[in-house]
Write a protein that holds these residues in place. Structure first.
Motif, PDB file in Angstrom:
ATOM      1  N   ASP A   8       0.499  -0.880   0.353  1.00 58.20           N
ATOM      2  CA  ASP A   8      -0.011   0.064  -0.300  1.00 58.20           C
ATOM      3  C   ASP A   8       0.945   1.286  -0.058  1.00 58.20           C
ATOM      4  O   ASP A   8       1.879   1.450   0.822  1.00 58.20           O
ATOM      5  N   SER A   9       1.021   2.164  -1.550  1.00 59.32           N
ATOM      6  CA  SER A   9       1.276   3.033  -1.619  1.00 59.32           C
ATOM      7  C   SER A   9       1.257   4.035  -0.432  1.00 59.32           C
ATOM      8  O   SER A   9       1.680   5.658  -0.732  1.00 59.32           O
ATOM      9  N   SER A  10       0.304   3.932  -0.330  1.00 58.45           N
ATOM     10  CA  SER A  10      -0.289   5.095   0.684  1.00 58.45           C
ATOM     11  C   SER A  10      -0.181   5.647   1.984  1.00 58.45           C
ATOM     12  O   SER A  10      -0.701   5.584   2.990  1.00 58.45           O
ATOM     13  N   ALA A  11       1.058   6.119   2.095  1.00 55.59           N
ATOM     14  CA  ALA A  11       2.070   6.201   3.508  1.00 55.59           C
ATOM     15  C   ALA A  11       1.916   7.766   3.611  1.00 55.59           C
ATOM     16  O   ALA A  11       1.161   7.980   3.596  1.00 55.59           O
ATOM     17  N   LEU A 116      -6.072   9.642   4.030  1.00 56.61           N
ATOM     18  CA  LEU A 116      -7.023  10.492   4.975  1.00 56.61           C
ATOM     19  C   LEU A 116      -7.642   9.407   5.962  1.00 56.61           C
ATOM     20  O   LEU A 116      -7.911  10.353   7.137  1.00 56.61           O
ATOM     21  N   ARG A 117      -7.787   8.624   5.138  1.00 60.92           N
ATOM     22  CA  ARG A 117      -9.020   7.763   6.103  1.00 60.92           C
ATOM     23  C   ARG A 117      -8.200   6.914   7.460  1.00 60.92           C
ATOM     24  O   ARG A 117      -7.163   7.112   6.722  1.00 60.92           O
ATOM     25  N   GLY A 118      -8.884   7.303   8.019  1.00 60.01           N
ATOM     26  CA  GLY A 118      -8.246   6.499   9.973  1.00 60.01           C
ATOM     27  C   GLY A 118      -6.898   7.125  10.024  1.00 60.01           C
ATOM     28  O   GLY A 118      -6.256   7.168  10.898  1.00 60.01           O
ATOM     29  N   ASP A 120      -5.728  10.078  12.852  1.00 60.70           N
ATOM     30  CA  ASP A 120      -6.378  10.327  14.238  1.00 60.70           C
ATOM     31  C   ASP A 120      -6.799   9.421  15.056  1.00 60.70           C
ATOM     32  O   ASP A 120      -7.425   9.845  15.834  1.00 60.70           O
ATOM     33  N   GLY A 121      -6.057   8.071  14.532  1.00 56.17           N
ATOM     34  CA  GLY A 121      -6.681   6.791  15.804  1.00 56.17           C
ATOM     35  C   GLY A 121      -7.891   6.476  14.992  1.00 56.17           C
ATOM     36  O   GLY A 121      -8.301   5.956  15.939  1.00 56.17           O
ATOM     37  N   ARG A 122      -8.663   7.014  14.377  1.00 54.80           N
ATOM     38  CA  ARG A 122      -9.757   6.415  14.235  1.00 54.80           C
ATOM     39  C   ARG A 122      -9.826   5.250  13.579  1.00 54.80           C
ATOM     40  O   ARG A 122      -9.161   5.466  12.989  1.00 54.80           O
ATOM     41  N   LYS A 123     -10.471   4.801  13.394  1.00 54.86           N
ATOM     42  CA  LYS A 123     -11.037   3.038  12.784  1.00 54.86           C
ATOM     43  C   LYS A 123     -10.772   3.202  11.278  1.00 54.86           C
ATOM     44  O   LYS A 123     -12.167   3.680  11.007  1.00 54.86           O
ATOM     45  N   ALA A 124     -10.539   2.839  10.124  1.00 61.63           N
ATOM     46  CA  ALA A 124     -10.515   3.288   8.804  1.00 61.63           C
ATOM     47  C   ALA A 124     -11.332   2.622   8.130  1.00 61.63           C
ATOM     48  O   ALA A 124     -10.935   1.036   8.387  1.00 61.63           O
ATOM     49  N   LEU A 164     -16.594  11.579  -0.763  1.00 59.08           N
ATOM     50  CA  LEU A 164     -15.584  10.814   0.145  1.00 59.08           C
ATOM     51  C   LEU A 164     -14.884  11.556   1.181  1.00 59.08           C
ATOM     52  O   LEU A 164     -14.803  11.321   2.124  1.00 59.08           O
ATOM     53  N   LEU A 165     -14.060  12.699   1.393  1.00 59.06           N
ATOM     54  CA  LEU A 165     -13.652  13.270   2.151  1.00 59.06           C
ATOM     55  C   LEU A 165     -14.632  13.418   3.608  1.00 59.06           C
ATOM     56  O   LEU A 165     -14.461  13.769   4.653  1.00 59.06           O
ATOM     57  N   ASP A 166     -15.828  13.995   3.179  1.00 55.32           N
ATOM     58  CA  ASP A 166     -16.676  14.297   4.766  1.00 55.32           C
ATOM     59  C   ASP A 166     -16.825  12.486   5.181  1.00 55.32           C
ATOM     60  O   ASP A 166     -17.016  13.089   6.397  1.00 55.32           O
ATOM     61  N   ALA A 167     -16.544  12.017   4.636  1.00 53.76           N
ATOM     62  CA  ALA A 167     -17.412  10.047   5.154  1.00 53.76           C
ATOM     63  C   ALA A 167     -15.763   9.839   5.905  1.00 53.76           C
ATOM     64  O   ALA A 167     -16.460   9.442   7.259  1.00 53.76           O
ATOM     65  N   VAL A 168     -14.526  10.356   5.244  1.00 51.99           N
ATOM     66  CA  VAL A 168     -13.582   9.689   5.774  1.00 51.99           C
ATOM     67  C   VAL A 168     -12.710  11.000   7.069  1.00 51.99           C
ATOM     68  O   VAL A 168     -12.289  10.595   7.963  1.00 51.99           O
ATOM     69  N   THR A 169     -13.635  12.300   6.707  1.00 55.70           N
ATOM     70  CA  THR A 169     -12.760  13.381   8.084  1.00 55.70           C
ATOM     71  C   THR A 169     -14.239  13.568   8.939  1.00 55.70           C
ATOM     72  O   THR A 169     -13.554  14.321   9.999  1.00 55.70           O
TER      73      THR A 169
END
Length: 481
Positions: A8-11, A116-118, A120-124, A164-169
């Motif tokens: 997963d390249s999304s470091a 941005l998913r996950g 701040d410690g949130r479940k992705a 999607l941004l609203d959903a993950v943030t």
């Protein structure tokens, strides 16, 4: 289908103090600029247009401290370290050429949301992703309905109009997301790795943007990259299976087909009026699981049953029980202007499929009925109609043509269905729809279906396909008044 451990390249990306350029205002650019600003980035928005709406959006962002340059979407701002683009911006724009030469990465809003998913410690929440030329929105909404019936916290997001941004943030947490993705969005989302994904179908579309059918298909196929559990494909559309074969996926990820026929092992299909699963069952060589009845699908047109099977496959890949598939499909209400029954007048059914804005969608719509008076036409967008008309000729009682490019359909009818009576309305004002419906009524016989399936875009006569469908429905109501 390539397999192995897919990296997963999304470091994690630290936005604090980074100079990020957002390309384009609108439904994706404004939320992206706000989110990036909130993460501490120095944000500059560039936008081609300089109209009243753009100036209003610019003022809102500038009040937050975001720099906005209107009327200049071609120049790369000095010091840019990342571009986040609206999905509709074509890859050959000078801004992106300059970025490539400067070594600046370009993401879409979907890529940003994935990164941005996950945070701040949130479940992705895992993503169940859907693309295809037609049927995406319906399938994603069916999928969300099924997931909700299983008691899961979910939302239908992405190209469907919910950010999607609203959903993950946002503040709400989800167990899983049902994600609609366009070819544009997939082009700009190199790191996306879905739990499972489906390509519903492939037909020529947006070729002016992608440059070729091969490039369009390749961008659609990106949805399979790195899938963990299932790559869902359409057995009737070999191009979708080819994309699965070419994808590099996680070890153990399976190819799962859907078909309107009897399913083979590792497929979902239809047997004696039932939707059945031979993919997510024990001993799929011998066993099948009943999921729902065909009558649970609204409407039970062939292409919509295919949508339901694709949604069911993705839900089952996530462990959803069979009863939730049935309950979710029963609870689903289709969007307006998608093969929607408007009324019966004098024994004739009137159906609004204004959403059929290309030949592929119109083909599916025409296949759903036996005897049709077809209302068609509009902006062809470079399409040809010979294959569509030849396939539907035996079902046509008559045709009523409207819109700027109606001559292309008239010529195809003359070649492939010369015995079908055709009414050619030489007008492009919005009032033409009432006349079109009146002419269709004259051609129709009891038991027929008058079908608005234009196979064309609407902008020559109407603001959008919704307005076109509304005009059709209003005209039908006037018939029955």
């Amino acid at each position: 289908m390539g397999s192995g451990q897919v990296t997963d390249s999304s470091a994690p990306f630290d936005f604090q103090g980074k100079h990020v350029t957002v390309a384009g205002l609108g439904v994706s650019g404004v939320p992206a600029a706000k989110v990036l600003h909130g993460l501490g980035a120095r944000v500059t928005v560039v936008n081609d247009g300089d109209d009243e709406r753009a100036r209003t959006q610019a003022a809102e962002l500038e009040a937050l401290g975001v720099t906005v340059r209107l009327g200049d979407g071609a120049t790369l701002p000095e010091g840019t370290e990342l571009i986040v683009t609206a999905p509709g911006w074509k890859p050959d724009k000078p801004l992106f050429t300059a970025a490539h030469e400067a070594g600046v990465p370009v993401w879409g809003d979907v890529e940003l949301a994935w990164r941005l998913r996950g945070r701040d410690g949130r479940k992705a929440a895992p993503w169940l992703a859907v693309t295809g030329t037609n049927g995406k929105t319906t399938t994603v909404r069916m999928l969300a309905s099924i997931l909700k019936a299983a008691g899961l916290r979910t939302a239908a997001v992405g190209n469907i109009g919910v950010s999607l941004l609203d959903a993950v943030t946002g503040d709400e947490e989800y167990d899983v997301l049902a994600v609609e993705l366009s070819s544009y969005q997939l082009h700009w989302a190199p790191s996306l790795r879905a739990h499972s994904a489906a390509v519903l179908n492939l037909a020529p579309d947006h070729l002016d943007w992608h440059g070729s059918m091969e490039a369009y298909a390749a961008d659609k196929g990106r949805i399979y990259e790195g899938n963990r559990v299932a790559c869902v494909y359409n057995v009737a559309d070999k191009a979708t299976e080819d994309l699965v074969r070419e994808a590099d996926v996680e070890e153990g990820c399976r190819a799962v087909g859907f078909t309107l026929g009897s399913p083979a092992p590792s497929q979902l299909g239809v047997v004696e009026g039932l939707l059945v699963d031979r993919a997510f069952v024990e001993d799929r060589q011998k066993n099948a699981q009943e999921l729902a009845e065909v009558s649970d699908v609204d409407p039970p047109a062939p292409h919509n049953i295919a949508n339901a099977l694709a949604a069911a496959a993705l839900a089952r890949s996530f462990g959803v029980p069979a009863a939730a598939v049935r309950d979710g499909l029963r609870a689903f209400t289709p969007d307006a202007h998608r093969i929607a029954h408007v009324a019966d007048v004098d024994g004739v059914a009137y159906v609004d499929d204004s959403k059929a804005t290309n030949t592929h969608a119109a083909e599916a719509s025409l296949a759903a009925y036996e005897s049709i008076v077809w209302i068609a036409g509009g902006l062809a967008k470079g399409a040809t109609f010979d294959e569509l008309v030849a396939g539907a000729a035996k079902r046509l009682r008559g045709a009523v043509l409207i819109g700027a490019d109606r001559a292309l359909i008239r010529e195809a009818l003359a070649r492939h269905a010369p015995e079908v009576p055709v009414v050619d309305l030489d007008r492009t004002d919005t009032g033409a729809m009432l006349q079109a419906v009146q002419e269709a009524q004259r051609l129709a016989r009891p038991g027929d279906t008058v079908l608005l399936a234009p196979a064309c875009a609407s902008m020559d006569m109407f603001t959008n396909y919704n307005k076109r469908g509304d005009a059709f429905a209003q005209a039908v109501r006037e018939l029955g008044a």
